[in-house]
Structure formats: structure tokens, C-alpha cells
Design a protein around this motif. Structure first.
Motif, mmCIF file in Angstrom:
data_model
loop_
_atom_site.group_PDB
_atom_site.id
_atom_site.type_symbol
_atom_site.label_atom_id
_atom_site.label_comp_id
_atom_site.label_asym_id
_atom_site.label_seq_id
_atom_site.Cartn_x
_atom_site.Cartn_y
_atom_site.Cartn_z
ATOM 1 N N LEU A 73 -39.584 12.261 71.847
ATOM 2 C CA LEU A 73 -39.887 11.193 70.588
ATOM 3 C C LEU A 73 -38.222 10.971 70.546
ATOM 4 O O LEU A 73 -37.213 10.060 70.621
ATOM 5 C CB LEU A 73 -39.976 11.785 69.382
ATOM 6 N N LEU A 74 -37.600 12.572 71.694
ATOM 7 C CA LEU A 74 -35.921 12.326 71.098
ATOM 8 C C LEU A 74 -35.857 12.636 72.978
ATOM 9 O O LEU A 74 -34.288 11.188 72.658
ATOM 10 C CB LEU A 74 -35.307 13.773 70.779
ATOM 11 N N HIS A 75 -35.456 13.296 73.377
ATOM 12 C CA HIS A 75 -34.714 13.529 75.093
ATOM 13 C C HIS A 75 -35.498 12.393 75.312
ATOM 14 O O HIS A 75 -34.661 11.225 76.265
ATOM 15 C CB HIS A 75 -34.912 15.073 75.546
ATOM 16 N N ALA A 76 -36.565 11.057 75.693
ATOM 17 C CA ALA A 76 -36.980 11.108 77.044
ATOM 18 C C ALA A 76 -36.581 8.660 76.718
ATOM 19 O O ALA A 76 -36.122 8.699 78.051
ATOM 20 C CB ALA A 76 -38.418 10.382 77.319
ATOM 21 N N PRO A 77 -36.211 8.864 75.237
ATOM 22 C CA PRO A 77 -35.754 7.537 75.235
ATOM 23 C C PRO A 77 -34.442 7.674 75.200
ATOM 24 O O PRO A 77 -33.497 6.801 75.487
ATOM 25 C CB PRO A 77 -36.050 7.069 73.926
ATOM 26 N N VAL A 78 -32.965 8.338 75.210
ATOM 27 C CA VAL A 78 -32.022 8.571 75.229
ATOM 28 C C VAL A 78 -31.590 8.569 76.376
ATOM 29 O O VAL A 78 -30.840 7.631 76.844
ATOM 30 C CB VAL A 78 -31.730 9.768 74.153
ATOM 31 N N GLU A 79 -32.504 9.410 77.101
ATOM 32 C CA GLU A 79 -32.270 9.629 78.374
ATOM 33 C C GLU A 79 -32.234 7.888 79.121
ATOM 34 O O GLU A 79 -31.481 7.606 80.353
ATOM 35 C CB GLU A 79 -33.219 10.728 79.782
ATOM 36 N N ARG A 80 -33.162 7.600 78.848
ATOM 37 C CA ARG A 80 -33.642 6.139 79.185
ATOM 38 C C ARG A 80 -32.425 5.190 79.113
ATOM 39 O O ARG A 80 -31.808 4.314 79.319
ATOM 40 C CB ARG A 80 -35.508 5.722 78.722
ATOM 41 N N TRP A 81 -32.263 5.547 78.140
ATOM 42 C CA TRP A 81 -30.846 4.779 77.264
ATOM 43 C C TRP A 81 -29.842 5.113 78.037
ATOM 44 O O TRP A 81 -28.733 4.237 78.484
ATOM 45 C CB TRP A 81 -31.157 4.556 75.706
ATOM 46 N N ALA A 133 -28.578 17.473 69.737
ATOM 47 C CA ALA A 133 -27.492 16.822 69.607
ATOM 48 C C ALA A 133 -27.927 14.712 70.222
ATOM 49 O O ALA A 133 -27.897 14.075 69.823
ATOM 50 C CB ALA A 133 -27.094 17.158 71.504
ATOM 51 N N THR A 134 -29.529 15.686 70.371
ATOM 52 C CA THR A 134 -29.270 13.776 71.078
ATOM 53 C C THR A 134 -30.336 13.151 69.676
ATOM 54 O O THR A 134 -30.112 12.581 69.728
ATOM 55 C CB THR A 134 -30.907 14.234 71.984
ATOM 56 N N ALA A 135 -30.904 14.336 68.569
ATOM 57 C CA ALA A 135 -30.679 13.371 67.427
ATOM 58 C C ALA A 135 -30.263 12.421 66.591
ATOM 59 O O ALA A 135 -29.915 11.906 66.681
ATOM 60 C CB ALA A 135 -31.108 14.860 66.358
ATOM 61 N N GLY A 136 -28.169 13.176 67.071
ATOM 62 C CA GLY A 136 -27.234 12.799 66.550
ATOM 63 C C GLY A 136 -27.298 11.457 67.144
ATOM 64 O O GLY A 136 -27.128 10.193 66.445
ATOM 65 N N ILE A 137 -27.292 11.372 68.916
ATOM 66 C CA ILE A 137 -26.857 10.062 69.380
ATOM 67 C C ILE A 137 -28.124 8.546 68.595
ATOM 68 O O ILE A 137 -27.672 7.735 70.055
ATOM 69 C CB ILE A 137 -26.708 10.715 71.292
ATOM 70 N N LEU A 138 -28.950 9.494 69.465
ATOM 71 C CA LEU A 138 -30.253 8.404 69.141
ATOM 72 C C LEU A 138 -29.974 7.132 68.324
ATOM 73 O O LEU A 138 -30.360 6.477 68.081
ATOM 74 C CB LEU A 138 -31.947 9.159 69.002
ATOM 75 N N ALA A 139 -28.491 7.709 66.888
ATOM 76 C CA ALA A 139 -29.222 6.849 65.364
ATOM 77 C C ALA A 139 -27.957 5.441 66.343
ATOM 78 O O ALA A 139 -27.926 4.680 65.701
ATOM 79 C CB ALA A 139 -27.689 7.269 64.442
ATOM 80 N N TYR A 140 -26.997 5.511 67.126
ATOM 81 C CA TYR A 140 -26.474 4.687 68.376
ATOM 82 C C TYR A 140 -27.320 3.540 68.768
ATOM 83 O O TYR A 140 -26.842 2.114 68.868
ATOM 84 C CB TYR A 140 -24.930 5.088 69.104
ATOM 85 N N ARG A 141 -28.493 4.434 69.160
ATOM 86 C CA ARG A 141 -29.975 3.257 70.150
ATOM 87 C C ARG A 141 -29.832 2.531 68.396
ATOM 88 O O ARG A 141 -30.872 0.803 68.704
ATOM 89 C CB ARG A 141 -30.643 4.108 70.857
ATOM 90 N N LEU A 142 -30.678 2.522 66.892
ATOM 91 C CA LEU A 142 -30.453 1.553 65.910
ATOM 92 C C LEU A 142 -29.829 0.388 65.596
ATOM 93 O O LEU A 142 -29.197 0.867 65.465
ATOM 94 C CB LEU A 142 -31.624 2.525 64.948
ATOM 95 N N ALA A 143 -30.710 -0.404 65.328
ATOM 96 C CA ALA A 143 -29.505 -1.570 64.713
ATOM 97 C C ALA A 143 -29.894 -1.462 63.672
ATOM 98 O O ALA A 143 -30.384 -1.223 62.030
ATOM 99 C CB ALA A 143 -30.123 -2.768 65.482
#
Length: 201
Positions: A73-81, A133-143
């Protein structure tokens, strides 16, 4: 898996070490956890091993299924992004910095006799700082408003335990979350998730 190799290699290593802990005799299990811990004792004697090794073990193998879900839910989508290199930069920085800062706080507390000296030997191990940390940076993936709702939920998830219990691990989680949020420059040029409009498919 091909789009997020780092996440799944990490998961494979954690699965392997969890099986080792599960199958090891009681004394060996304790030895392995302490040997790979990033507590003050290990950091002072084996700093590189303590910092790196602690990221590949979890204390309770029964929690492995939960970590599998969180990694997906967290690492995989952030790594792809972000790409593997940028993602690895975020999680490594957070893991190392959160560990060092929180353990420095432990050291100060020991010197001021606020906590017992045995705190220098407690097991400090796991992958949660990288996840924070990944949970934090994932916020910038959302609109749009989803970003702020998500961010409020994530901040509350880490702040509430810290306020309630004030453990050094909770402090480390807050530091790691802050580092993830501070890594916004790594997201520049990366697309955010499109907003869903009413009637859109």
C-alpha cells in the motif's frame, strides 16, 4: 513486482529473517534480535551493521502479513511513482536519521538519569521508520482535498501515540514522517493522481 523491485526484494529479505526468528531456538532468537538492533550499545560498537541490519528484521514474525500489506500500500506505489533510486533515498534517509536522533535522545535521557542504563540495550529493530517516511511523501501523490484528508489522518496516526505514550520509537516515527514530508523536492516533475470528477469513469 517488476515496477517496484526494491520493495519486493526488501519484503523477501524480511520474510527470510522472520522465518529464521520463527524457527530459531529461544536463545538464538534473542541473540539475533539484539545483534541486529540499532540500540545505543550496537551503534557504539557496530554502527554500520546496526543501522543497516535493523532495517531487515522485525521483532514479531506474526506481524509479517501486516507488513506485506503495508509494503504494497505504501512502498510499492511510491517506488513506482518516484523510481527506485529516489524512493530508496527517502526510506534510507528516514531510517538512518530517525534512528540516530531518537537514540541520541535516549543517550541524553540516560545521562540525566531520566531512564535506566538498560535502555542502551533494548531491542530497536524493524522497518517502521521507512514506512512512516513513505507515508509522508505519498501525500504529494494525491490531488486536491484528498491530499489534506490523507495528510491529516497520517499525522494523527503518528502524533496521537507519541502524545499518549512518549516512547522513543514514537519519536522516531514522527521524525521519519517529517523527513518524508521534507522530501517534496524529489517529487517535482512527477504527476499527481488525477482528481475524480462527478460522472467520470
Amino acid at each position: 513486482m517488476r515496477s517496484s523491485p526494491g520493495t519486493h526484494v526488501w519484503l523477501l529479505v524480511i520474510t527470510t529473517t522472520s522465518l529464521v526468528i520463527l524457527l530459531a531456538p529461544r536463545g538464538l532468537e534473542t541473540h539475533l534480535l539484539h545483534r541486529n538492533s540499532s540500540n545505543l550499545h550496537q551503534l557504539s560498537h557496530h554502527p554500520i551493521r546496526a543501522l543497516l541490519g535493523s532495517a531487515f528484521w522485525i521483532e514479531d514474525p506474526a506481524a509479517l502479513p501486516l507488513y506485506v500489506v503495508l509494503f504494497e500500500l505504501l512502498h510499492a506505489p511510491v517506488e513506482r511513482w518516484l523510481g527506485t533510486v529516489r524512493w530508496l533515498c527517502v526510506v534510507t534517509t528516514a531510517h538512518v536519521a530517525a534512528t540516530l536522533i531518537s537514540q541520541q535522545v535516549v543517550l541524553v535521557a540516560i545521562r540525566h538519569h531520566d531512564v535506566p542504563r538498560s535502555m542502551a540495550h533494548v531491542v530497536d529493530i524493524g522497518v517502521s521508520y521507512g514506512l512512516a517516511a513513505t507515508a509522508g511523501i505519498l501525500a504529494y501523490r494525491l490531488a486536491g482535498p484528498w491530499r489534506w484528508l490523507y495528510l491529516a489522518g497520517v499525522v494523527a496516526f503518528f502524533v496521537v501515540p507519541f502524545v499518549a505514550d512518549r516512547t522513543y520509537t514514537d519519536l522516531g516515527h514522527l521524525i521519519a514522517l517529517a523527513i518524508g514530508l521534507a522530501c517534496y523536492p524529489l517529487t517535482r516533475g512527477k504527476p499527481v493522481a488525477p482528481e475524480r470528477r462527478p460522472g467520470a469513469h
